[in-house]
Motif scaffolding. Sequence first.
Motif, PDB file in Angstrom:
ATOM      1  N   ASP A 126     -39.949 -31.271  16.461  1.00 26.41           N
ATOM      2  CA  ASP A 126     -39.681 -32.851  16.765  1.00 26.41           C
ATOM      3  C   ASP A 126     -38.302 -33.033  15.398  1.00 26.41           C
ATOM      4  O   ASP A 126     -38.773 -33.070  14.014  1.00 26.41           O
ATOM      5  CB  ASP A 126     -40.112 -33.654  16.521  1.00 26.41           C
ATOM      6  N   LEU A 127     -36.754 -32.646  15.174  1.00 28.32           N
ATOM      7  CA  LEU A 127     -36.468 -33.531  14.344  1.00 28.32           C
ATOM      8  C   LEU A 127     -35.444 -34.792  14.969  1.00 28.32           C
ATOM      9  O   LEU A 127     -34.567 -34.710  14.447  1.00 28.32           O
ATOM     10  CB  LEU A 127     -34.804 -32.194  14.165  1.00 28.32           C
ATOM     11  N   GLY A 128     -36.177 -35.279  15.487  1.00 21.71           N
ATOM     12  CA  GLY A 128     -35.289 -36.583  16.282  1.00 21.71           C
ATOM     13  C   GLY A 128     -34.019 -36.977  17.235  1.00 21.71           C
ATOM     14  O   GLY A 128     -33.866 -37.485  17.773  1.00 21.71           O
ATOM     15  N   TYR A 129     -34.738 -35.786  18.750  1.00 19.14           N
ATOM     16  CA  TYR A 129     -34.305 -35.363  19.776  1.00 19.14           C
ATOM     17  C   TYR A 129     -33.969 -37.272  20.637  1.00 19.14           C
ATOM     18  O   TYR A 129     -33.327 -36.659  20.979  1.00 19.14           O
ATOM     19  CB  TYR A 129     -34.905 -34.376  20.565  1.00 19.14           C
ATOM     20  N   GLU A 130     -34.926 -37.369  20.361  1.00 18.87           N
ATOM     21  CA  GLU A 130     -35.034 -38.599  21.064  1.00 18.87           C
ATOM     22  C   GLU A 130     -34.908 -40.079  21.227  1.00 18.87           C
ATOM     23  O   GLU A 130     -33.840 -40.821  21.339  1.00 18.87           O
ATOM     24  CB  GLU A 130     -36.664 -38.977  21.138  1.00 18.87           C
ATOM     25  N   SER A 131     -34.380 -39.940  19.386  1.00 23.65           N
ATOM     26  CA  SER A 131     -33.547 -40.629  18.738  1.00 23.65           C
ATOM     27  C   SER A 131     -32.169 -40.919  18.212  1.00 23.65           C
ATOM     28  O   SER A 131     -31.513 -41.197  17.952  1.00 23.65           O
ATOM     29  CB  SER A 131     -34.342 -41.058  17.717  1.00 23.65           C
ATOM     30  N   ILE A 173     -31.670 -23.753  13.239  1.00 24.39           N
ATOM     31  CA  ILE A 173     -30.889 -23.803  14.051  1.00 24.39           C
ATOM     32  C   ILE A 173     -29.819 -24.256  14.244  1.00 24.39           C
ATOM     33  O   ILE A 173     -30.296 -25.462  14.263  1.00 24.39           O
ATOM     34  CB  ILE A 173     -31.200 -22.225  15.434  1.00 24.39           C
ATOM     35  N   LEU A 174     -28.671 -24.097  13.810  1.00 28.22           N
ATOM     36  CA  LEU A 174     -27.571 -24.733  13.695  1.00 28.22           C
ATOM     37  C   LEU A 174     -26.319 -25.097  15.044  1.00 28.22           C
ATOM     38  O   LEU A 174     -26.382 -23.532  14.436  1.00 28.22           O
ATOM     39  CB  LEU A 174     -26.711 -24.989  12.417  1.00 28.22           C
ATOM     40  N   GLU A 175     -26.644 -25.522  15.846  1.00 29.02           N
ATOM     41  CA  GLU A 175     -25.203 -24.687  16.765  1.00 29.02           C
ATOM     42  C   GLU A 175     -23.970 -26.074  16.184  1.00 29.02           C
ATOM     43  O   GLU A 175     -24.882 -27.332  16.846  1.00 29.02           O
ATOM     44  CB  GLU A 175     -25.548 -24.380  17.977  1.00 29.02           C
ATOM     45  N   GLY A 176     -23.125 -25.174  16.668  1.00 32.76           N
ATOM     46  CA  GLY A 176     -21.692 -26.341  17.198  1.00 32.76           C
ATOM     47  C   GLY A 176     -20.508 -25.459  17.490  1.00 32.76           C
ATOM     48  O   GLY A 176     -20.453 -24.463  17.595  1.00 32.76           O
ATOM     49  N   ILE A 177     -19.341 -26.295  18.120  1.00 38.37           N
ATOM     50  CA  ILE A 177     -17.989 -25.620  18.582  1.00 38.37           C
ATOM     51  C   ILE A 177     -17.206 -26.010  17.290  1.00 38.37           C
ATOM     52  O   ILE A 177     -17.378 -26.616  16.541  1.00 38.37           O
ATOM     53  CB  ILE A 177     -17.588 -26.270  19.408  1.00 38.37           C
ATOM     54  N   VAL A 178     -16.424 -24.110  16.904  1.00 37.25           N
ATOM     55  CA  VAL A 178     -15.959 -24.754  15.820  1.00 37.25           C
ATOM     56  C   VAL A 178     -15.094 -24.967  16.164  1.00 37.25           C
ATOM     57  O   VAL A 178     -13.669 -24.399  17.240  1.00 37.25           O
ATOM     58  CB  VAL A 178     -15.275 -23.087  15.783  1.00 37.25           C
ATOM     59  N   ARG A 214     -31.712 -28.163  15.415  1.00 35.45           N
ATOM     60  CA  ARG A 214     -33.821 -27.586  16.009  1.00 35.45           C
ATOM     61  C   ARG A 214     -33.954 -26.637  15.169  1.00 35.45           C
ATOM     62  O   ARG A 214     -33.857 -26.280  14.821  1.00 35.45           O
ATOM     63  CB  ARG A 214     -33.195 -27.330  17.393  1.00 35.45           C
ATOM     64  N   ALA A 215     -35.548 -26.388  15.023  1.00 32.95           N
ATOM     65  CA  ALA A 215     -36.196 -25.900  14.583  1.00 32.95           C
ATOM     66  C   ALA A 215     -37.644 -25.305  14.785  1.00 32.95           C
ATOM     67  O   ALA A 215     -37.784 -26.124  16.260  1.00 32.95           O
ATOM     68  CB  ALA A 215     -37.082 -27.027  13.473  1.00 32.95           C
ATOM     69  N   LYS A 216     -38.144 -23.896  14.841  1.00 32.91           N
ATOM     70  CA  LYS A 216     -39.165 -23.724  15.943  1.00 32.91           C
ATOM     71  C   LYS A 216     -40.386 -23.279  14.523  1.00 32.91           C
ATOM     72  O   LYS A 216     -39.736 -23.384  13.277  1.00 32.91           O
ATOM     73  CB  LYS A 216     -38.446 -22.777  16.503  1.00 32.91           C
ATOM     74  N   LEU A 217     -41.429 -23.828  14.906  1.00 32.85           N
ATOM     75  CA  LEU A 217     -42.548 -22.967  14.316  1.00 32.85           C
ATOM     76  C   LEU A 217     -42.787 -21.417  14.877  1.00 32.85           C
ATOM     77  O   LEU A 217     -43.445 -21.605  15.905  1.00 32.85           O
ATOM     78  CB  LEU A 217     -43.694 -23.850  13.756  1.00 32.85           C
ATOM     79  N   ILE A 218     -42.777 -20.777  13.727  1.00 27.55           N
ATOM     80  CA  ILE A 218     -43.721 -18.816  14.691  1.00 27.55           C
ATOM     81  C   ILE A 218     -45.218 -18.718  13.328  1.00 27.55           C
ATOM     82  O   ILE A 218     -45.066 -19.676  12.713  1.00 27.55           O
ATOM     83  CB  ILE A 218     -42.549 -17.847  13.887  1.00 27.55           C
ATOM     84  N   LYS A 219     -46.318 -18.797  14.449  1.00 31.73           N
ATOM     85  CA  LYS A 219     -47.434 -18.401  14.015  1.00 31.73           C
ATOM     86  C   LYS A 219     -47.908 -17.671  15.081  1.00 31.73           C
ATOM     87  O   LYS A 219     -48.150 -18.384  16.534  1.00 31.73           O
ATOM     88  CB  LYS A 219     -47.627 -20.324  13.703  1.00 31.73           C
ATOM     89  N   SER A 220     -48.886 -17.141  14.191  1.00 31.82           N
ATOM     90  CA  SER A 220     -49.693 -16.119  15.499  1.00 31.82           C
ATOM     91  C   SER A 220     -50.607 -17.552  15.005  1.00 31.82           C
ATOM     92  O   SER A 220     -51.334 -18.200  14.567  1.00 31.82           O
ATOM     93  CB  SER A 220     -49.877 -14.960  14.901  1.00 31.82           C
ATOM     94  N   ARG A 221     -52.178 -17.208  16.202  1.00 29.96           N
ATOM     95  CA  ARG A 221     -53.430 -18.061  16.597  1.00 29.96           C
ATOM     96  C   ARG A 221     -53.701 -17.288  17.686  1.00 29.96           C
ATOM     97  O   ARG A 221     -53.783 -16.242  18.844  1.00 29.96           O
ATOM     98  CB  ARG A 221     -53.022 -18.559  17.597  1.00 29.96           C
TER      99      ARG A 221
END
Length: 500
Positions: free
Chosen positions: A329-334, A375-380, A306-313
């Motif tokens: 969005d990196l393709g959560y629905e698909s 952010i990459l998450e997984g089970i070792v 997943r990915a996040k955008l950090i930006k002040s506004r």
Amino acid sequence: MPNQTSKPSVSIRRHKSTTDLPYSPQRGYMRGQRPSICAPTEAELALMRRCSLREPNIRPCCRHALSIPNMTCPSTSPLCSTPSRSALYTPVRDIECSPKARNKLIESKNAQTPTCPPELREQCRYISKDGKCRVDLAHMAERERFLADIFTSFVDLQYRWFLFMFMMCYAVTWFIFAGLYSLNAFLRGDLEVPGDADVCYPNIDGFVSALLFSVETQRTIGYGARTVSSRCYEGVLLVMAQCIVGSMIDALMVGCMFVKISRPKKRAETLLFSRTCVVANRDDCLCLMFRLGDLRESHMVDAKVRAKLIKSRQTSEGEFLPLEQSEIDLGYESGSDRLFLVEPQVIQHTIDSSSPFWELGPEELRKQQFEIIVILEGIVEATGMMCQAKTSYIETEIEWGARFESCMTLEKGAFRVDLRRFHSTYPAPLPPCSAQEQHHHLQTLRVGLELQESLKDSVNWKLGGDDQEDDIIKTPGACTFTIHNIQEERVSEVNECESL
């Protein structure tokens, strides 16, 4: 407004903001008095002003906590000629500072400039390239909250402090029980009698021998030279207490050591992220892409990215939101964000109307200041524990019009990954415009093609009607006539045609 000279001075210990203080270019901020802000005079309005960070020969002051850093506006703007809202909060000033005047500054392209110079942009990261968070918590008043979760506090310690606490837990208990044993022997008078006498602790004649007896008892060494007498009840109770405390310390320290060693933080060292992001067309859509891979043969189970955008506004109401987080969005629905990470994969984010990069072209990307957190998450697979790896990309690490080189080859019946090409890119044709402009151009071309097709069909239909005129088969006994280029045919009876 009452005269300030006749009004007794009031000592103010702390002010909420520097804008609440009257300012004079010759004397600076006057901290001795605090004027009334109910009905200020024109002279006080000239003094009650915010110190500009860009104004020369004036002592700088801290920025307001809710203001946008380095905001500039023209000298004719009502925001520059009006004192700060925190200094003068009156209904008249509220009317003058209308929403249009505030929004005019917000809509300006120069409303917010980068807070870090270009050469220091690398040091202004929210997350470093190796995944370390650069956020420090300061002024924590309630540190006793960490003692409520002592196990997690021990595990989160650095290794040098963890080993120090590990040794101190054992050493402190040894010295405490050694003191209790020597104190008990001193109170019973066993330290002054000969060694072969009937005493509570045989062969204990001082603190050092009591310390050795404490270590032997807690670690169950059992040299046999020092024991406790069965007729010494308090000595038996002390030995039992030390055995129980020693078992608890063993369980806590060994458990903390096992958890700390088996934590999958170091597993992230074998997870690779590409140094840069690329922007190129894929399947007729503009996409932002990056590559990730795994160096180990024991793969991660249920890997997700997943990915996040950090930006002040700044909001339309004028509120400044520092480091606001928004989802990419990196393709959560698909389901394309769930990975089977056995070879390096290119992750894409389609830049559509819901993307934060919809209106940004290559020039706008370089002018913006933002950060993409991946952010990459997984089970070792080996331990079954959750692992998380992070990295970040800033605006200078995005390549416009480029693609990643392929690093997969088929050799001798097996797939081979060439990691030398993991970070390599090559240029790809891409117009220097945003996704929104490309979509608009495609829509214009599509409408033009549709109009061209419709005109072509109408011309073909007209030409086909003219050709049909010559192909009319005139049957015997039929009467034909034309009215305004419309040919009609009527079949009459044979007798009527003969009579004419």
